[in-house]
Each structure stands twice: as structure tokens, then as C-alpha cells.
Design a protein around this motif. Structure first.
Motif, PDB file in Angstrom:
ATOM      1  N   ASP A  27       0.822  -1.212   0.000  1.00  0.00           N
ATOM      2  CA  ASP A  27       0.000   0.000   0.000  1.00  0.00           C
ATOM      3  C   ASP A  27       0.857   1.263   0.000  1.00  0.00           C
ATOM      4  OD1 ASP A  27      -2.393  -1.354  -0.094  1.00  0.00           O
ATOM      5  OD2 ASP A  27      -2.633  -1.424   2.080  1.00  0.00           O
ATOM      6  N   ARG A  28       1.938   1.269   0.800  1.00  0.00           N
ATOM      7  CA  ARG A  28       2.802   2.456   0.853  1.00  0.00           C
ATOM      8  C   ARG A  28       3.521   2.675  -0.473  1.00  0.00           C
ATOM      9  NH1 ARG A  28       6.558   2.132   6.000  1.00  0.00           N
ATOM     10  NH2 ARG A  28       7.374   0.525   4.651  1.00  0.00           N
ATOM     11  N   ALA A  29       3.771   1.621  -1.215  1.00  0.00           N
ATOM     12  CA  ALA A  29       4.517   1.726  -2.471  1.00  0.00           C
ATOM     13  C   ALA A  29       3.650   2.218  -3.627  1.00  0.00           C
ATOM     14  CB  ALA A  29       5.133   0.382  -2.825  1.00  0.00           C
ATOM     15  N   ARG A  30       2.349   2.306  -3.440  1.00  0.00           N
ATOM     16  CA  ARG A  30       1.472   2.778  -4.515  1.00  0.00           C
ATOM     17  C   ARG A  30       1.797   4.224  -4.898  1.00  0.00           C
ATOM     18  NH1 ARG A  30      -2.028  -1.065  -5.579  1.00  0.00           N
ATOM     19  NH2 ARG A  30      -2.747  -2.446  -3.928  1.00  0.00           N
ATOM     20  N   ASN A  31       2.365   4.986  -3.971  1.00  0.00           N
ATOM     21  CA  ASN A  31       2.712   6.377  -4.241  1.00  0.00           C
ATOM     22  C   ASN A  31       4.137   6.540  -4.740  1.00  0.00           C
ATOM     23  OD1 ASN A  31       0.168   7.213  -3.432  1.00  0.00           O
ATOM     24  ND2 ASN A  31       0.786   7.412  -1.309  1.00  0.00           N
ATOM     25  N   VAL A  32       4.839   5.449  -4.955  1.00  0.00           N
ATOM     26  CA  VAL A  32       6.211   5.509  -5.469  1.00  0.00           C
ATOM     27  C   VAL A  32       6.140   5.382  -6.985  1.00  0.00           C
ATOM     28  CG1 VAL A  32       8.472   4.392  -5.475  1.00  0.00           C
ATOM     29  CG2 VAL A  32       7.147   4.523  -3.347  1.00  0.00           C
ATOM     30  N   ARG A  33       6.673   6.383  -7.671  1.00  0.00           N
ATOM     31  CA  ARG A  33       6.650   6.359  -9.133  1.00  0.00           C
ATOM     32  C   ARG A  33       7.976   5.825  -9.659  1.00  0.00           C
ATOM     33  NH1 ARG A  33       8.883  10.504 -12.526  1.00  0.00           N
ATOM     34  NH2 ARG A  33      10.263  11.812 -11.285  1.00  0.00           N
ATOM     35  N   THR A  34       7.991   5.414 -10.903  1.00  0.00           N
ATOM     36  CA  THR A  34       9.209   4.936 -11.552  1.00  0.00           C
ATOM     37  C   THR A  34       9.643   5.958 -12.583  1.00  0.00           C
ATOM     38  OG1 THR A  34       8.453   2.662 -11.256  1.00  0.00           O
ATOM     39  CG2 THR A  34      10.235   3.026 -12.823  1.00  0.00           C
ATOM     40  N   ALA A  35      10.872   6.459 -12.436  1.00  0.00           N
ATOM     41  CA  ALA A  35      11.415   7.460 -13.359  1.00  0.00           C
ATOM     42  C   ALA A  35      12.113   6.738 -14.505  1.00  0.00           C
ATOM     43  CB  ALA A  35      12.378   8.382 -12.626  1.00  0.00           C
ATOM     44  N   TRP A  36      11.330   6.262 -15.458  1.00  0.00           N
ATOM     45  CA  TRP A  36      11.903   5.533 -16.593  1.00  0.00           C
ATOM     46  C   TRP A  36      12.776   6.438 -17.443  1.00  0.00           C
ATOM     47  CZ3 TRP A  36      12.175   0.679 -15.995  1.00  0.00           C
ATOM     48  CH2 TRP A  36      11.162  -0.034 -15.371  1.00  0.00           C
ATOM     49  N   ALA A  75      11.240  -3.134  -6.187  1.00  0.00           N
ATOM     50  CA  ALA A  75      11.997  -1.899  -5.985  1.00  0.00           C
ATOM     51  C   ALA A  75      11.111  -0.813  -5.380  1.00  0.00           C
ATOM     52  CB  ALA A  75      12.594  -1.427  -7.306  1.00  0.00           C
ATOM     53  N   ARG A  76       9.895  -0.698  -5.851  1.00  0.00           N
ATOM     54  CA  ARG A  76       8.965   0.293  -5.299  1.00  0.00           C
ATOM     55  C   ARG A  76       8.636  -0.021  -3.850  1.00  0.00           C
ATOM     56  NH1 ARG A  76       4.142   0.763  -9.432  1.00  0.00           N
ATOM     57  NH2 ARG A  76       3.419   2.282  -7.898  1.00  0.00           N
TER      58      ARG A  76
END
Length: 139
Positions: A27-36, A75-76
Motif C-alpha cells: 500500500d505504501r509503495a502505490r505512491n512511489v513512481r518509476t522514473a523511466w 523496488a517500489r
């Protein structure tokens, strides 16, 4: 012997399809974006995370797309534990392992797609390039 082979085929299929059980986005990782695109210049580095998944089951290589997807999810999850809101791959996956940078960028670097601002809806009545359209499977 023939019955034994017929029983092994469904078991092997089941074993290969079950490889990603348990790898879920926290749930906490849902706000982590991936900078592709690698754009983390205005972000504060929080650390480095190394994640790994099974890339082979016996002599069979798993789907590269599935392995990459699972590595991103892990990773997220790890970045969220560090208090980061962005991850960036630091290299290509190698035998099911990959290093990621964890960063805190805040909504300034996220622009219109910040944590509290969902991305804008896609334009209506557009023709996809090449005749193909991709849609997310889950929100």
C-alpha cells in the motif's frame, strides 16, 4: 510411462505460472513512481536498493517482461520503506537481479502527476499509432 508424462505436463505448467505468487505492490509503495526517463536531477537521493526474482525455472527462462515487472514492484516496495517517492533503474536486469536508485522528489518533480493529482484522462476519439492501443489492467 505414458500416463506419467501426461500428468507431468499440467504440473509443469502450474509450477511455471505460479512463480509470481506473493509479489504484490504494498500500500505504501502505490505512491512511489518509476522514473523511466531517468529525470531525478532535482531529487534527493535516499539510497540504493537491490532486488531479485527467479528468472529461470529449471531449464526454462521466465518471461523477460514478467521478470522486469516483478523487479519494479519489489523496488517500489523497498523504496517506500526508505521513505522515497521515486525509483530509477540503475542498470538492466541481470539473471533476475537489478539495482535501483531511491529518491525523494516530491510533487514539484512529479508535475501534474503528483501523488494527490491523478494523471489526466487520455484524449477521446484518438487513433492509436500503428493501430494498437495499450490499456492498464488494474488501477
Amino acid at each position: 510411462m505414458r500416463k506419467a508424462v501426461l500428468l507431468l505436463i499440467p504440473l509443469a505448467t502450474f509450477a511455471l505460472s505460479a512463480c509470481d505468487w506473493g509479489i504484490k505492490l504494498d500500500d505504501r509503495a502505490r505512491n512511489v513512481r518509476t522514473a523511466w526517463n531517468g529525470d531525478v536531477g532535482s531529487c534527493k537521493e535516499q539510497g540504493k536498493v537491490s532486488v531479485s526474482v527467479t528468472s529461470r525455472v529449471g531449464p526454462v527462462d521466465r518471461s523477460d517482461l514478467k521478470v522486469r515487472d516483478e523487479l519494479e514492484v519489489l523496488a517500489r516496495n523497498e523504496a517506500a520503506k526508505l521513505g522515497a517517492d521515486t525509483v530509477k533503474p540503475l542498470g538492466e536486469p541481470n539473471n533476475g537481479s537489478q539495482d535501483w536508485g531511491a529518491y525523494t522528489c516530491g510533487t514539484r518533480a512529479l508535475g501534474q502527476q503528483g501523488v494527490n493529482n491523478p494523471p489526466p484522462p487520455p484524449p477521446q476519439n484518438t487513433t492509436p499509432q500503428g493501430g494498437f492501443e495499450t490499456v492498464p489492467l488494474k488501477n
